[in-house]
Every structure is written in C-alpha cells, then in structure tokens.
Write a protein that holds these residues in place. Structure first.
Motif, PDB file in Angstrom:
ATOM      1  N   SER A 203      -4.500   2.550  -0.599  1.00 36.61           N
ATOM      2  CA  SER A 203      -4.207   3.235   1.157  1.00 36.61           C
ATOM      3  C   SER A 203      -4.757   1.995   1.821  1.00 36.61           C
ATOM      4  O   SER A 203      -4.370   1.984   3.233  1.00 36.61           O
ATOM      5  CB  SER A 203      -5.972   4.637   1.347  1.00 36.61           C
ATOM      6  OG  SER A 203      -7.085   4.045   1.311  1.00 36.61           O
TER       7      SER A 203
ATOM      8  N   TYR B 238       0.735  -1.217   0.189  1.00 38.29           N
ATOM      9  CA  TYR B 238      -0.319   0.610   0.116  1.00 38.29           C
ATOM     10  C   TYR B 238       0.943   1.615   0.572  1.00 38.29           C
ATOM     11  O   TYR B 238       0.538   2.414  -0.170  1.00 38.29           O
ATOM     12  CB  TYR B 238      -1.217   0.225   1.375  1.00 38.29           C
ATOM     13  CG  TYR B 238      -1.284  -1.120   1.522  1.00 38.29           C
ATOM     14  CD1 TYR B 238      -2.703  -1.392   0.268  1.00 38.29           C
ATOM     15  CD2 TYR B 238      -1.993  -2.209   2.205  1.00 38.29           C
ATOM     16  CE1 TYR B 238      -3.756  -2.470   0.308  1.00 38.29           C
ATOM     17  CE2 TYR B 238      -2.875  -3.317   2.357  1.00 38.29           C
ATOM     18  CZ  TYR B 238      -3.345  -3.649   1.672  1.00 38.29           C
ATOM     19  OH  TYR B 238      -4.606  -4.414   1.194  1.00 38.29           O
ATOM     20  N   SER B 239       1.793   1.243  -0.485  1.00 40.34           N
ATOM     21  CA  SER B 239       2.765   2.682  -0.118  1.00 40.34           C
ATOM     22  C   SER B 239       3.256   3.014  -1.318  1.00 40.34           C
ATOM     23  O   SER B 239       3.814   2.093  -2.702  1.00 40.34           O
ATOM     24  CB  SER B 239       4.433   2.251   0.581  1.00 40.34           C
ATOM     25  OG  SER B 239       5.005   2.807   0.439  1.00 40.34           O
TER      26      SER B 239
ATOM     27  N   SER C  54      -4.864  11.268  -7.069  1.00 37.49           N
ATOM     28  CA  SER C  54      -5.880  10.841  -5.979  1.00 37.49           C
ATOM     29  C   SER C  54      -6.253   9.471  -5.930  1.00 37.49           C
ATOM     30  O   SER C  54      -6.730   9.136  -4.601  1.00 37.49           O
ATOM     31  CB  SER C  54      -6.832  11.837  -5.826  1.00 37.49           C
ATOM     32  OG  SER C  54      -6.012  13.629  -5.710  1.00 37.49           O
TER      33      SER C  54
ATOM     34  N   ASP D 166      -7.740   0.825   2.043  1.00 42.25           N
ATOM     35  CA  ASP D 166      -8.624   0.715   3.881  1.00 42.25           C
ATOM     36  C   ASP D 166     -10.121   1.019   2.945  1.00 42.25           C
ATOM     37  O   ASP D 166     -11.311   0.788   2.994  1.00 42.25           O
ATOM     38  CB  ASP D 166      -9.277   2.908   3.887  1.00 42.25           C
ATOM     39  CG  ASP D 166      -7.848   3.788   4.678  1.00 42.25           C
ATOM     40  OD1 ASP D 166      -8.107   2.872   5.420  1.00 42.25           O
ATOM     41  OD2 ASP D 166      -7.999   5.182   4.236  1.00 42.25           O
TER      42      ASP D 166
ATOM     43  N   GLY E  87      -2.969  -4.748  -3.143  1.00 46.81           N
ATOM     44  CA  GLY E  87      -2.405  -4.106  -2.157  1.00 46.81           C
ATOM     45  C   GLY E  87      -1.126  -3.680  -2.667  1.00 46.81           C
ATOM     46  O   GLY E  87       0.057  -3.344  -2.194  1.00 46.81           O
TER      47      GLY E  87
ATOM     48  N   GLN F  78      -3.835   6.424  -4.627  1.00 50.27           N
ATOM     49  CA  GLN F  78      -3.195   7.084  -3.654  1.00 50.27           C
ATOM     50  C   GLN F  78      -5.039   5.828  -2.772  1.00 50.27           C
ATOM     51  O   GLN F  78      -4.612   5.457  -1.920  1.00 50.27           O
ATOM     52  CB  GLN F  78      -3.393   8.291  -3.272  1.00 50.27           C
ATOM     53  CG  GLN F  78      -2.361   8.535  -3.840  1.00 50.27           C
ATOM     54  CD  GLN F  78      -2.286  10.102  -3.415  1.00 50.27           C
ATOM     55  OE1 GLN F  78      -3.365  10.726  -2.808  1.00 50.27           O
ATOM     56  NE2 GLN F  78      -0.947  10.813  -3.123  1.00 50.27           N
ATOM     57  N   GLN F  79      -6.598   6.161  -3.001  1.00 55.75           N
ATOM     58  CA  GLN F  79      -7.184   6.040  -2.258  1.00 55.75           C
ATOM     59  C   GLN F  79      -7.589   4.458  -2.902  1.00 55.75           C
ATOM     60  O   GLN F  79      -7.712   3.675  -1.584  1.00 55.75           O
ATOM     61  CB  GLN F  79      -8.712   6.783  -3.183  1.00 55.75           C
ATOM     62  CG  GLN F  79      -9.884   5.854  -1.844  1.00 55.75           C
ATOM     63  CD  GLN F  79      -9.361   6.712  -0.339  1.00 55.75           C
ATOM     64  OE1 GLN F  79      -9.002   7.111  -0.123  1.00 55.75           O
ATOM     65  NE2 GLN F  79     -10.510   5.805   0.082  1.00 55.75           N
TER      66      GLN F  79
ATOM     67  N   TYR G 257       1.662   6.206 -11.623  1.00 53.84           N
ATOM     68  CA  TYR G 257       0.999   6.843 -10.561  1.00 53.84           C
ATOM     69  C   TYR G 257       1.953   8.716 -10.972  1.00 53.84           C
ATOM     70  O   TYR G 257       1.841   9.080 -10.847  1.00 53.84           O
ATOM     71  CB  TYR G 257       2.131   6.283  -9.577  1.00 53.84           C
ATOM     72  CG  TYR G 257       1.457   7.411  -8.274  1.00 53.84           C
ATOM     73  CD1 TYR G 257       0.310   8.567  -7.694  1.00 53.84           C
ATOM     74  CD2 TYR G 257       2.194   7.852  -7.622  1.00 53.84           C
ATOM     75  CE1 TYR G 257      -0.054   8.701  -6.767  1.00 53.84           C
ATOM     76  CE2 TYR G 257       2.267   8.965  -6.525  1.00 53.84           C
ATOM     77  CZ  TYR G 257       1.026   9.201  -5.721  1.00 53.84           C
ATOM     78  OH  TYR G 257       0.476   9.581  -4.888  1.00 53.84           O
TER      79      TYR G 257
END
Length: 316
Positions: free
Chosen positions: A247, A141-142, A240, A249, A221, A243-244, A231
C-alpha cells in the motif's frame, strides 16, 4: 573486449573530477559487461572483421551504466553488486549528471561507428529504457497491473538494451533483415530471462548471491511477477495482507519480508516464475541456433546458446 574496456576507461571527463571518480566507483563494483560482449559476439557471428563494433559495444555499456545510475536514484537503492551506490556517496545530483554524461558519451560512440541504422537501434533502446522507468514508477504499489503490464516494463527496462546490443552487431556486419531479426529476438528473450531470474532471486536468494540486497523489490514496493502470481493464487486473508504490504503506507521490515516469502512458496509463485524464466531462455537458445553463422563461427554460436542457459542457471 580489451579495446572496449580501454574506450570505457578513457571516457572520463577532462575537467570535472566527479566523472572519473563515479565512473571508477561503478567499474570497481564489478559487473559482467555482458551486453557489450553480446555486441562483439553477434558482429563476429556475422563474419565482421572491422573496428566499428568496438565503439558500438562501448556505447551499449555507457547506456547500461547511465541507466543504472539513474535507476539507483529513483529506487533510492543503497547498494549494488555489494558496494554502496554512487548516489549514496556523492548525492543524487552528481549521480544523475554523471549518468547524463555517460548517455552523451554513448551517442558520441554511435556516431563514430558511422552507421545510421545502429544509431537508430541504440537511440530507440535508450528512449524505451526511459519509458520503462516511468512505467515502473507508475505501477509502484499497484496490484492492479496485469502480467502483460509487467512484461511490458521488463521488455522496456531490461530486454530492449539486450536486444539492441545484439541487433547492432548484425547491423555493423551488414547482415540481412532475417539474420538481424533473429539476433534481436535472441537478445530480447535473453534479457527477459535475465530479469525474471533477478525478480525470482530477490525473494529466493541472498544479497551476496545477487550483488544487491535481497528483498529490495519488496521494500521498494515493486510489484514483480512473483508478487502478481502470489496475489492471484492467495486466499482472501493473504490477499488482504499483500494489499497492505504494497500500500505504501507502512515500511516493510524483515518479518514482513519473511511472511511474503512464505506466501510465495505456499502459492507456488516462485516455481511459476522459475518456469517462465527457463522458458524464455529456451526461446533465446532457439533463436540464436536458428542462424547460419559465418564460416568458423559455429563454436561462438554454441557459446551464445550456452549464455542463455547460464543466465538462468542461478535458479535451475
């Protein structure tokens, strides 16, 4: 390879029923056994006619299979090569422990081959593979990792065993340092091309063609080279969204995967990864063709060069 396959088939534990069950399950899933074949081929390229290459080739396959078992547990993968993964059937504990058993069998085979240098090469590769798994875990996720970071993970997780598989072939054949180094370089470049191709296919191919579920890297991820390229080349809105998506999440769905694939095509990221894979295959071919093979082994040398081409032909 018949001797290597016999060694692998008869390596199951004598008392624990889960070991042969899981080993048979993995074997039934297919797989090319490319790595042990590279060991045998590189030994023959060096003019070797003994029996020490067989246990070394078996050790290479045991290391590879053990790492797959552990990798599937870490990634929570549900399928590999079109079959349900071992941990999804027998549980994480069984998969990890059988993986440990196969690592142990690998070291028994290394000792049998009787070469300290070969033991060094394969034990180093085993440590590097484990380190690569940890590195990949840290980068999940990085989007801050660099292209250099990505290649370090690939060289550890995938290329290290390809390189060692080729290296030990030269070692057991008693070749000089220059010969062995060229074999190592061939394996390293071949392994990198192999992984780049897999990362490309995760977004550009089907699960049937890959032998695993397409989009697994996205769902897990994993920030691979296609994502890094996309990216970097995306506008603010797409950045953006990426990134989401990475994430951790939200749970990515098929619509999200489709959008990510669209961004990859739009930014030319998939084409860039394809070119990178093809370039590594060219480096592999150059390395193996720069070797002076043992008498009569020129056709085998040409075949190893063709393996580099075959590795990336899925995306050519």
């Amino acid at each position: 390879m018949e001797a290597v396959n016999d060694r692998i088939t008869h390596a199951a534990g004598r008392h624990a029923e889960l070991i042969p069950a899981i080993a048979s399950h993995i074997g039934a899933a297919g797989g090319k056994r490319l790595r042990p074949m590279l060991t045998l081929a590189c030994a023959s390229l060096g003019g070797y006619h003994g029996q020490g290459d067989v246990p070394l080739a078996a050790a290479v396959e045991f290391i590879h299979t053990a790492s797959l078992l552990h990798d599937d547990v870490v990634d929570e993968s549900q399928s590999r090569r079109g079959k349900t993964t071992a941990h999804a059937i027998w549980g994480n504990k069984a998969a990890v422990l059988v993986g440990d058993f196969l690592f142990s069998k690998a070291f028994q085979c290394m000792v049998e081959a009787g070469s300290i240098e070969a033991i060094r090469a394969l034990s180093d590769a085993s440590a590097i593979i484990s380190e690569g798994e940890v590195m990949q875990l840290e980068s999940m996720y990085s989007l801050q990792i660099t292209e250099a970071d990505y290649y370090r993970v690939v060289e550890a997780k995938t290329s290290a065993l390809f390189a060692a598989a080729c290296e030990v072939g030269g070692i057991v054949a008693g070749k000089d340092k220059d010969f062995i180094t060229r074999l190592y370089t061939y394996g390293q470049m071949l392994g990198t091309a192999f992984q780049l191709t897999d990362d490309w296919m995760d977004y550009a191919s089907t699960g049937a063609a890959m032998g695993k579920d397409a989009g697994d890297d996205f769902r897990e991820g994993k920030v691979t080279l296609p994502v890094l390229f996309a990216y970097k080349k995306s506008g603010q809105e797409e950045r953006s969204w990426i990134q989401q998506a990475f994430s951790g999440d939200v749970m990515p769905d098929e619509a999200s995967l489709g959008k990510m694939q669209g961004i990859l095509h739009q930014t030319g990221a998939l084409d860039a990864v394809k070119q990178a894979a093809l370039a590594k295959a060219v480096e592999a071919r150059k390395a193996i063709l720069s070797i002076t093979p043992a008498g009569g082994m020129e056709p085998l040398q040409a075949l190893l060069g063709a393996v580099a081409d075959a590795c990336v032909e899925r995306i050519a």
